[in-house]
Write an enzyme that holds these catalytic residues in place. Structure first.
Site, short mmCIF file in Angstrom:
data_model
loop_
_atom_site.label_atom_id
_atom_site.label_comp_id
_atom_site.label_asym_id
_atom_site.label_seq_id
_atom_site.Cartn_x
_atom_site.Cartn_y
_atom_site.Cartn_z
N CYS A 25 0.80 -1.23 0.00
CA CYS A 25 0.00 0.00 0.00
C CYS A 25 0.83 1.28 0.00
O CYS A 25 0.29 2.38 -0.01
CB CYS A 25 -0.98 0.00 1.17
N HIS A 75 -13.19 9.19 -7.61
CA HIS A 75 -12.19 9.33 -8.66
C HIS A 75 -11.15 10.40 -8.32
O HIS A 75 -10.64 11.09 -9.21
CB HIS A 75 -12.84 9.57 -10.02
N GLU A 136 -13.18 -1.05 2.50
CA GLU A 136 -12.12 -0.80 1.53
C GLU A 136 -12.02 -1.92 0.50
O GLU A 136 -11.77 -1.68 -0.67
CB GLU A 136 -10.80 -0.67 2.30
#
Length: 153
Positions: A25, A75, A136
């Site tokens: 990550c 986005h 998530e």
């Protein structure tokens, strides 16, 4: 009078990277987030009110969450502005990318705290934020509960 919890679910796509993290990550990547927003209150008892019987109109809750969270984060790419990711963020912004700079490491845990503050500030006085669940991935999520935030004695 009954106290009722109302939940509305939202979805949005957001990218992020965890600066200094020791796993995958640390790379820029994205998630298809699912956010469940639960508020608590008493249904309106005034029979002349067009929202009689509702704690809050689902449409009103949707407007709040869309304007504070979904429309901003969908986005977009989120970076901690207090890290070297600021340089990447500036470059992406130059290329007309939607970048959000935050004061925290953009983990689900920190994002759900941020979202709780944004939503609470917009709710009518008679409605309280009960909980948030930010999913998530299919199997990973962070939860925020108002009852957990009260000072421990």
């Amino acid at each position: 009078m009954s106290t009722i919890r109302i939940t509305k679910q939202f979805s949005f796509e957001t990218g992020h990277a965890l600066y200094g993290y020791d796993g995958k990550c640390k790379n820029v990547h994205g998630h298809s987030y699912k956010l469940s927003v639960t508020v608590i209150g008493n249904p309106i008892t005034d029979k002349t009110n067009v929202k009689y019987g509702m704690v809050i109109d689902f449409g009103d809750l949707k407007k709040i969450v869309k304007s504070e969270i979904v429309d901003r984060f969908d986005h977009a790419t989120v970076f901690n502005k207090n890290t070297p990711h600021i340089e990447l963020a500036k470059e992406l912004e130059k290329r007309d990318h939607n970048v959000i700079l935050v004061e925290y490491q953009p983990t689900s845990e920190n994002m759900v705290v941020d979202f709780s503050e944004k939503i609470k500030s917009r709710l009518p006085n008679h409605i309280k934020l009960h909980s948030l669940k930010l999913q998530e991935t299919e199997s990973s999520f962070a939860e925020w509960y108002a009852s957990d935030q009260e000072p421990q004695e």
